[in-house]
Scaffold this motif. Structure first.
Motif, PDB file in Angstrom:
ATOM      1  N   LEU A  53       0.807  -1.228   0.000  1.00  0.00           N
ATOM      2  CA  LEU A  53       0.000   0.000   0.000  1.00  0.00           C
ATOM      3  C   LEU A  53       0.836   1.273   0.000  1.00  0.00           C
ATOM      4  O   LEU A  53       0.290   2.369  -0.074  1.00  0.00           O
ATOM      5  CB  LEU A  53      -0.922   0.008   1.225  1.00  0.00           C
ATOM      6  CG  LEU A  53      -1.945  -1.123   1.313  1.00  0.00           C
ATOM      7  CD1 LEU A  53      -2.751  -1.007   2.595  1.00  0.00           C
ATOM      8  CD2 LEU A  53      -2.873  -1.102   0.099  1.00  0.00           C
ATOM      9  N   ALA A  70      -5.064   5.351   1.477  1.00  0.00           N
ATOM     10  CA  ALA A  70      -5.292   4.303   2.475  1.00  0.00           C
ATOM     11  C   ALA A  70      -4.841   4.767   3.853  1.00  0.00           C
ATOM     12  O   ALA A  70      -3.875   5.518   3.984  1.00  0.00           O
ATOM     13  CB  ALA A  70      -4.561   3.018   2.097  1.00  0.00           C
ATOM     14  N   SER A  84      -9.591   2.203   2.738  1.00  0.00           N
ATOM     15  CA  SER A  84      -9.081   2.742   1.486  1.00  0.00           C
ATOM     16  C   SER A  84     -10.191   3.354   0.657  1.00  0.00           C
ATOM     17  O   SER A  84     -11.366   3.004   0.806  1.00  0.00           O
ATOM     18  CB  SER A  84      -8.402   1.624   0.680  1.00  0.00           C
ATOM     19  OG  SER A  84      -8.020   2.082  -0.600  1.00  0.00           O
ATOM     20  N   LEU A  89      -9.044  -2.963  -2.683  1.00  0.00           N
ATOM     21  CA  LEU A  89      -8.138  -3.145  -1.546  1.00  0.00           C
ATOM     22  C   LEU A  89      -8.020  -4.608  -1.150  1.00  0.00           C
ATOM     23  O   LEU A  89      -6.919  -5.130  -0.959  1.00  0.00           O
ATOM     24  CB  LEU A  89      -8.631  -2.316  -0.357  1.00  0.00           C
ATOM     25  CG  LEU A  89      -7.876  -2.487   0.967  1.00  0.00           C
ATOM     26  CD1 LEU A  89      -6.464  -1.958   0.846  1.00  0.00           C
ATOM     27  CD2 LEU A  89      -8.606  -1.773   2.109  1.00  0.00           C
TER      28      LEU A  89
END
Length: 200
Positions: A53, A70, A84, A89
């Motif tokens: 991420l 995020a 997110s 995700l």
């Protein structure tokens, strides 16, 4: 996956004015995932999630970490809640964390998010949550998991000026929590002291 309407959406649309300048409204969640690591894999799993991420992972269960896309909450020593703005995700993390290292579960529809903004937001939350919301100990970027009238809520302070909080509530308690916010604000405005507190 079905996209059911939330309980607050059944009784209102848009923002609700709780008091002068104090508003609450549902803020939709595009992606919410829980990541759990096994006792000996937390560092590995958290490193994998952070890399996937492109965010840092909080060292404690009080401070958030994240980026524009995020936010990571360490809700237990070996568990993360990731929120997110991107709906993919779950699929991206599911492929990154093998089952021998941990588990990834999609939770998009298990919680709703209510945004509370304006002067007096902390004073209103203080009527139910045993949390010190003073800026010196609860600055923006801080969160707390607590109970309000036996309802679990994660309170994330997202801004100082204007004062703003994101409140994550289990969907099954969403309507009760929504009503608690409105009724507590209404009760507070019935006294001069309460009106002063909600005025910030």
């Amino acid at each position: 996956m079905p996209d059911p309407r939330s309980a607050p959406a059944l009784v209102t649309t848009g923002a609700v004015e709780l008091a002068a300048g104090l508003r609450c409204e549902e803020n939709s969640i595009s992606g919410l995932v829980l990541v759990s690591a096994w006792p000996d894999t937390a560092d590995k799993v958290f490193g994998t999630v952070g890399k996937a991420l492109k965010i840092g992972i909080p060292d404690d269960c009080r401070t958030t970490a994240g980026s524009d896309h995020a936010t990571a909450f360490r809700i237990a020593p070996r568990r993360l809640m990731i929120v997110s703005q991107t709906p993919d995700l779950f699929s991206s993390l599911k492929g990154a964390v093998p089952c021998e290292d941990g588990s990834v579960s999609q939770q998009d529809h298990s919680r709703i998010r209510i945004r509370l903004t304006g002067p007096g937001a902390a004073a209103l939350l203080s009527r139910g949550a045993p949390v010190d919301f003073d800026r010196s100990v609860f600055p923006a970027g801080t969160f707390a998991q607590t109970g309000i009238h036996h309802m679990w809520v994660l309170i994330h302070k997202i801004a100082e000026e204007p004062e703003a909080y994101d409140l994550y509530v289990l969907r099954s308690f969403a309507l009760s929590f929504w009503q608690w916010l409105q009724e507590s604000a209404h009760i507070a405005t019935q006294t001069p002291m309460g009106r002063e507190a909600l005025a910030g």
